[in-house]
Write a protein that holds these residues in place. Sequence first.
Motif, PDB file in Angstrom:
ATOM      1  N   ALA A  13       0.829  -1.205   0.000  1.00 50.00           N
ATOM      2  CA  ALA A  13       0.000   0.000   0.000  1.00 50.00           C
ATOM      3  C   ALA A  13       0.865   1.258   0.000  1.00 50.00           C
ATOM      4  N   PRO A  14       0.477   2.283  -0.757  1.00 51.38           N
ATOM      5  CA  PRO A  14       1.200   3.563  -0.703  1.00 51.38           C
ATOM      6  C   PRO A  14       1.145   4.154   0.701  1.00 51.38           C
ATOM      7  N   PHE A  15       2.148   4.947   1.022  1.00 51.82           N
ATOM      8  CA  PHE A  15       2.230   5.540   2.361  1.00 51.82           C
ATOM      9  C   PHE A  15       2.702   6.979   2.263  1.00 51.82           C
ATOM     10  N   ARG A  16       2.112   7.834   3.074  1.00 54.25           N
ATOM     11  CA  ARG A  16       2.561   9.215   3.225  1.00 54.25           C
ATOM     12  C   ARG A  16       2.685   9.522   4.702  1.00 54.25           C
ATOM     13  N   ASN A  75       7.968  13.274   1.804  1.00 55.67           N
ATOM     14  CA  ASN A  75       6.804  12.726   1.103  1.00 55.67           C
ATOM     15  C   ASN A  75       6.940  12.799  -0.410  1.00 55.67           C
ATOM     16  N   ALA A  76       7.985  13.477  -0.890  1.00 57.07           N
ATOM     17  CA  ALA A  76       8.258  13.441  -2.325  1.00 57.07           C
ATOM     18  C   ALA A  76       8.860  12.094  -2.729  1.00 57.07           C
ATOM     19  N   LEU A  77       9.352  11.339  -1.746  1.00 54.77           N
ATOM     20  CA  LEU A  77       9.867  10.007  -2.013  1.00 54.77           C
ATOM     21  C   LEU A  77       8.698   9.027  -2.135  1.00 54.77           C
ATOM     22  N   PRO A  78       8.747   8.088  -3.071  1.00 55.50           N
ATOM     23  CA  PRO A  78       7.669   7.103  -3.213  1.00 55.50           C
ATOM     24  C   PRO A  78       7.751   6.069  -2.086  1.00 55.50           C
ATOM     25  N   GLN A  79       6.871   6.212  -1.100  1.00 54.90           N
ATOM     26  CA  GLN A  79       6.908   5.369   0.089  1.00 54.90           C
ATOM     27  C   GLN A  79       5.730   4.392   0.103  1.00 54.90           C
ATOM     28  N   PHE A  80       5.965   3.244   0.752  1.00 56.82           N
ATOM     29  CA  PHE A  80       4.963   2.187   0.783  1.00 56.82           C
ATOM     30  C   PHE A  80       5.044   1.441   2.109  1.00 56.82           C
ATOM     31  N   LEU A  81       3.993   0.681   2.394  1.00 62.47           N
ATOM     32  CA  LEU A  81       3.983  -0.285   3.480  1.00 62.47           C
ATOM     33  C   LEU A  81       3.676  -1.651   2.888  1.00 62.47           C
ATOM     34  N   ALA A  82       4.398  -2.653   3.343  1.00 63.14           N
ATOM     35  CA  ALA A  82       4.173  -4.023   2.869  1.00 63.14           C
ATOM     36  C   ALA A  82       3.972  -4.932   4.068  1.00 63.14           C
ATOM     37  N   ARG A  83       3.078  -5.873   3.919  1.00 63.29           N
ATOM     38  CA  ARG A  83       2.857  -6.888   4.942  1.00 63.29           C
ATOM     39  C   ARG A  83       3.645  -8.133   4.557  1.00 63.29           C
TER      40      ARG A  83
END
Length: 389
Positions: A13-16, A75-83
Motif C-alpha cells: 500500500a502507498p504511504f505518506r 513525502n516526495a519520495l515514493p513510500q509504501f507499506l508491505a505486509r
Amino acid sequence: MNIESRIDPFRIAPFRIAIPDKDLVDLDERLLRVRLASGIDDAGWSEGIEPGFLRDLLEYWAAEFDWRVHEERLNALPQFLARIGEQTIHFVHQPGTGPSPLPLVLTHGWPGSFLEMERVIPLLADPGAHGGDPADSFHVVVPSLPGYGFSPAPRGKGTGAWATAALWAELMAQLGYTRFGAQGGDLGAAVSIWLGQRFPERVVGMHLNYVPGSLKPPMGEGEAPLTAEEQEFHKRIAAWVDKEGGYAHIQGTKPATPAVGLNDSPAGLAAWIGEKFHAWSEHFDATIGLDTLLANISLYWFTQTIGSSFRMYVEGRAKPLALQEKVRPPLGIAHFPAEIPIPPRSFVERAFDVRRWTTMPAGGHFAALEQPELLAEEIRAFFRPLRAG
C-alpha cells in the motif's frame, strides 16, 4: 500513529507521512519544559554529549526547526507499506531510469533511519541526470528496519539482522525482483551480509561502507592463524569498545531501562542520538547539520521507536555475525576515513570474495549523508562488472 491500520494485509500500500498536529504541540510543550542535568566544567565531549552543543540543538529544535518542511520533502519520495508475514515494513521504492536498472536494497543502521539514504537515492536511480552513466542505474529499495520509524516493532523476540535479511528477500520478491544487490553500513551491513549468506542465489553482490567489528569468519582447522595486523585490529576494537561502546552494551543487555527516559524526554533522545552523529561523522556541521540531525531525531520521537530500535542489539547478541563458511556473493568495501574501526582486508577476505576495496578520501560512519556522491559512484563502480552476470 497507528501504522498497522493503514495496511491492506493482501498487498503493498502507498504511504505518506502525516504526523498529527497534536504530536507537534506536545513536542513543543516538552521542549519548553526541558530540565538539563548539571555537569563539570570543561568536560567537552569526553563524557558524552557536550553541554553547549546540546543546548544549541534543543534551542534550535524549539525555535527554528520546522518538521512540516521536512515531512513535505520526505513525502516526495515514493513510500509504501508491505505486509510480510506478521511484520509490516515501511520502504521507499524508487524505480531506476536507464536501459536496464539493477534492483538494489539499501539498509540503514542505528541511530539512523531511511532518511539517511535520501541524498543517495536519486544518484543511484537516475545517474544520467547527475553526471553519470544511465547504464549504472538501479531500482532503489530502502526499507526501514523493523521497529524503526514507520516499520512497526516486531511483536516478539527473534527479529534481528539475520531474520531481517529474510524479510528483505521476501520484500524484493513481492516487488518482482528475483536477483538484486545489497548495500549497507552499521546494522545495514550486518543485514546485507546475512542476505548474501542466506540467499546467495539471489544476491548479485554486497557493497558495504562498514564491516562490523563483531564479524567472526571461519577459523577452523586448515585456516591460517591471525596475522599481526589482524591481532592488532582486535586490540584496537577492544579499546574502542571499552571507551566508546557503552551505548551498545546497554542497548543489547538492558534496553528497557533507557528506553523509558528516552521515549519520554526529547532532550534525552536528542542527547543520546546527537552524540553519535557528532562523534561518528567527519565534519558534522558541513556534511550533516542540525536540520538533518533533528529530522532524524524527530522520526524516532514521533514514531516512539527508540526502544524498539534497541531490539536489533539484543538480537545481535543472541545471533552474532559468526560465519561457518565463506559467503559466496562478491563483496565491495568503501572505507571512509572517519569510520569506526573496521577489520583489515585480510581478515574480511577470510569470509568473503572481496572484489573491490576502496579507501575513500572523505567521510565517516554516515556515508550516505556525509558524502552521497562519493558513495554513489563507488556503489556504481562495484556493481558495474556484476550486472552482466
